[in-house]
Structure formats: C-alpha cells, structure tokens
Scaffold this motif. Structure first.
Motif, PDB file in Angstrom:
ATOM      1  N   LEU A  63       5.517  -0.275  -0.936  1.00  0.00           N
ATOM      2  CA  LEU A  63       6.420   0.877  -0.899  1.00  0.00           C
ATOM      3  C   LEU A  63       6.446   1.528   0.488  1.00  0.00           C
ATOM      4  N   GLN A  83       4.110   2.770   2.340  1.00  0.00           N
ATOM      5  CA  GLN A  83       3.438   4.076   2.365  1.00  0.00           C
ATOM      6  C   GLN A  83       2.524   4.249   3.573  1.00  0.00           C
ATOM      7  N   LEU A 135       2.320  10.723   6.988  1.00  0.00           N
ATOM      8  CA  LEU A 135       2.160  11.489   8.221  1.00  0.00           C
ATOM      9  C   LEU A 135       0.947  12.397   8.089  1.00  0.00           C
ATOM     10  N   GLY A 166      11.307   9.860  -0.133  1.00  0.00           N
ATOM     11  CA  GLY A 166       9.886   9.496  -0.093  1.00  0.00           C
ATOM     12  C   GLY A 166       8.973  10.608   0.385  1.00  0.00           C
ATOM     13  N   PRO A 167       8.857  11.700  -0.373  1.00  0.00           N
ATOM     14  CA  PRO A 167       7.972  12.794   0.042  1.00  0.00           C
ATOM     15  C   PRO A 167       6.491  12.408   0.056  1.00  0.00           C
ATOM     16  N   GLU A 190      11.573  10.483  -4.874  1.00  0.00           N
ATOM     17  CA  GLU A 190      10.358   9.655  -4.763  1.00  0.00           C
ATOM     18  C   GLU A 190      10.331   8.628  -5.893  1.00  0.00           C
ATOM     19  N   ASP A 213      14.723   5.650  -7.483  1.00  0.00           N
ATOM     20  CA  ASP A 213      14.743   4.676  -6.394  1.00  0.00           C
ATOM     21  C   ASP A 213      15.894   5.048  -5.449  1.00  0.00           C
ATOM     22  N   ALA A 214      15.566   5.322  -4.191  1.00  0.00           N
ATOM     23  CA  ALA A 214      16.609   5.724  -3.229  1.00  0.00           C
ATOM     24  C   ALA A 214      17.697   4.657  -3.090  1.00  0.00           C
ATOM     25  N   ASN A 257      10.729  10.630   6.545  1.00  0.00           N
ATOM     26  CA  ASN A 257       9.901   9.568   7.098  1.00  0.00           C
ATOM     27  C   ASN A 257      10.144   8.388   6.161  1.00  0.00           C
TER      28      ASN A 257
HETATM   29  N1  SAH Z   1       7.149  11.497   3.678  1.00  0.00           N
HETATM   30  C1  SAH Z   1       5.760  11.120   3.441  1.00  0.00           C
HETATM   31  C2  SAH Z   1       5.618   9.678   2.944  1.00  0.00           C
HETATM   32  C3  SAH Z   1       6.254   8.610   3.783  1.00  0.00           C
HETATM   33  S1  SAH Z   1       5.805   7.007   3.248  1.00  0.00           S
HETATM   34  C4  SAH Z   1       4.962  11.362   4.702  1.00  0.00           C
HETATM   35  O1  SAH Z   1       5.546  11.380   5.776  1.00  0.00           O
HETATM   36  O2  SAH Z   1       3.751  11.500   4.611  1.00  0.00           O
HETATM   37  C5  SAH Z   1       7.269   6.484   2.394  1.00  0.00           C
HETATM   38  C6  SAH Z   1       7.473   7.159   1.054  1.00  0.00           C
HETATM   39  O3  SAH Z   1       8.658   6.617   0.472  1.00  0.00           O
HETATM   40  C7  SAH Z   1       6.372   6.912   0.029  1.00  0.00           C
HETATM   41  O4  SAH Z   1       6.065   8.107  -0.615  1.00  0.00           O
HETATM   42  C8  SAH Z   1       6.978   5.894  -0.945  1.00  0.00           C
HETATM   43  O5  SAH Z   1       6.444   5.951  -2.249  1.00  0.00           O
HETATM   44  C9  SAH Z   1       8.432   6.299  -0.901  1.00  0.00           C
HETATM   45  N2  SAH Z   1       9.365   5.225  -1.292  1.00  0.00           N
HETATM   46  C10 SAH Z   1       9.259   3.896  -1.045  1.00  0.00           C
HETATM   47  N3  SAH Z   1      10.313   3.232  -1.527  1.00  0.00           N
HETATM   48  C11 SAH Z   1      11.137   4.165  -2.091  1.00  0.00           C
HETATM   49  C12 SAH Z   1      12.377   4.099  -2.789  1.00  0.00           C
HETATM   50  N4  SAH Z   1      13.017   2.938  -2.963  1.00  0.00           N
HETATM   51  N5  SAH Z   1      12.941   5.244  -3.245  1.00  0.00           N
HETATM   52  C13 SAH Z   1      12.296   6.444  -3.061  1.00  0.00           C
HETATM   53  N6  SAH Z   1      11.110   6.562  -2.421  1.00  0.00           N
HETATM   54  C14 SAH Z   1      10.532   5.452  -1.944  1.00  0.00           C
END
Ligand code: SAH
Length: 265
Positions: A10, A12, A15, A40-41, A62, A88-89, A107
């Motif tokens: 995913l 991940q 930040l 993706g928070p 998310e 799912d985005a 991010n």
């Molecule tokens: N914004 C956070 C996390 C970034 S990592 C930070 O900066 O710390 C990327 C994030 O996107 C993760 O939380 C992951 O679970 C989410 N993500 C991955 N694929 C996704 C999708 N298809 N739809 C929505 N969220 C997704």
C-alpha cells in the motif's frame, strides 16, 4: 493504541518530519473557504496539520482499516470539518464529493501516484490545485522540460492541462520506514483549457506514438502514420524531420497533432 505495521504493497511510508508537512501545507496556500481532499492519511500527521489550518472542510480517503480507529475520533474533535472515507482512491471519482471545487493535498502512495494524477487530469473541473508528494523521478517526469531526459508524454499531458511546479525535494529520512528513493513535492494548478477534447486526444495519441521510440527522429517514428511526402510536409510547416521527440516544445506538439489530425485521431 496498537502498533502500526507498514504495508509495502500500500506504499506506506509515513511522514515523520513536521517541517516537511508544514511546508507542503503552506504551499497549498489554504484559506477558510477551501475544501481539501487528502489521499492516504495513514497515522494522520498531514491530516492533523490540515485540520489546524484555516480550511472549511477536509475529506481523508484511506483504504487500510488499521487506521480507522486512529482517525475516526478526529470526526468528533472537528465536527463538520472532518470526514473520514474508507475507500480505494482508485475507485473514487471526485464527483462523489458534493463540493464544487476541492484542493487535493497528499503524500501519495507511490505505486499508484501516476495513475491517480492521470485520472484527476480528467476531473480538473472539480480541482483548484493539487499539492502532492511523489517519487522525485515522477515529479521530474511530470514537470520535465524539453531537451531533458525526464521530458515525455506524461510531461506534455500534465503541462498542457496544468501549470506544473516541482517545489522541493524530500530525503528518505523524512519518512518511516524510509523509501528507497528521493521524493518531491509537486504542485499542479489547472489552466483554462484552449484545446477541445478531440484535440487533446489527438495530442495524446501523437505524443505516445513518438515517445515510444524516443531515440528515433520524428521522420522515422511518424512513418507509422502513412502520410505521403512526410518529410517535405514537416519541413514546409517549420519542423525539422531530424528532430527527436524531446527536441519539440509542447506548442510544437500541439501544431504537429493539428497538422496530422486525420491520421492520429
Ligand atoms: N499521509 C500519510 C501516509 C502516507 S503513506 C503520511 O504522510 O504519513 C500512503 C497512504 O496511502 C497509506 O496510509 C496507505 O494505506 C494509503 N493508500 C494506499 N493505497 C490507497 C488507495 N488505493 N486508496 C486510498 N488510500 C491508499
């Protein structure tokens, strides 16, 4: 609260550098009338910073259920200003948000970053700006200028529709776990469109065709179009048949796709 286990598939990389988060949010130039969409928070460092900014509303999308219990309480902490959407985005058209215009700040999960950006290019009527953390290499391709190795059909597709700016680079240590590559914050602001949908499609087809063979001269790659007297036609219209695709500016690509509109449509 349970420990977070990062999922590689995913994308991940969380930040952990508040300064980078602050600079990203500052770049979006937020005001109290702005509605923001975050993709993706995760654990929520960017989410919380956005909620402390002067915005009207934040939607955070998310896919990973492990963050639900961490993020859900923010809805009662910020009533009417925060909505968590577990989705799912890639399956989420912006039209689902009952808002006329949004700013996207994220991010992005790097494995789907380019796909999401290309998709949003088709929904620009809903977007005021996009301020996005992506892999540096992707940022360079999107912001790429002619005669550089990053310049290609993605640069043209993005820059014909948006003002594009690579704002700053971010090293792997700003994230946990650190990614293998450098990252950059990129901003795209939609332009008033001067090309019709048909002209845009022709431009896309043409740029893909020639950049598939980016080391070849255009007189060679354009042969596929079966145009009579190709070279003299190119010359008559001010093109150098010996140019390679990366030598052509976006304006030249627009003219070229108009010249060959019947063959590339
Ligand atoms: N914004 C956070 C996390 C970034 S990592 C930070 O900066 O710390 C990327 C994030 O996107 C993760 O939380 C992951 O679970 C989410 N993500 C991955 N694929 C996704 C999708 N298809 N739809 C929505 N969220 C997704």
């Amino acid at each position: 609260m349970s420990r977070i286990i990062p999922k590689k598939k995913l994308g991940q990389h969380f930040l952990q550098d508040q300064d980078v988060v602050d600079r990203t949010v500052a770049a979006a130039n937020l005001s109290s009338s702005d509605v923001v969409l975050e993709i993706g928070p995760g654990p929520g460092i960017l989410t919380k910073t956005l909620l402390k900014s002067p915005i009207k509303k934040l939607y955070s999308l998310e896919i990973d259920p492990q963050f639900f219990s961490r993020l859900k309480p923010l809805e009662s902490e910020y009533p009417d200003r925060f909505q968590l959407i577990m989705s799912d985005a890639l399956q989420f058209p912006l039209s689902k948000l009952d808002e006329p215009k949004i700013k996207i700040i994220a991010n992005l999960p790097y494995n789907i970053g380019t796909t999401l950006i290309i998709r949003w290019l088709g929904e620009l009527n809903k977007i005021t700006s996009m301020t996005l953390m992506v892999q540096k290499e992707v940022a360079e391709r999107i912001a790429g200028a002619p005669s550089t190795k990053s310049y290609g059909s993605l640069s043209i597709l993005c820059q014909i529709k948006c003002e594009v700016q690579k704002l700053f680079d971010v090293p792997p240590q700003a994230f946990n776990p650190p990614p293998q590559v450098m990252s950059s914050v990129l901003q795209l602001v939609p332009k008033d469109q001067t090309l019709s949908d048909e002209e845009l499609t022709n431009l896309e087809n043409l740029t893909q065709l020639v950049f598939q063979q980016r080391r070849k001269m255009i007189r060679v790659s354009l042969k596929q179009l079966n145009i009579e007297n190709l070279e003299s036609l190119l010359e008559k219209n001010g093109f150098n048949p010996m140019d390679r695709p990366e030598d052509l500016s976006i304006e030249q690509f627009v003219r070229l796709s108009r010249l060959f509109e019947k063959s590339v449509s």
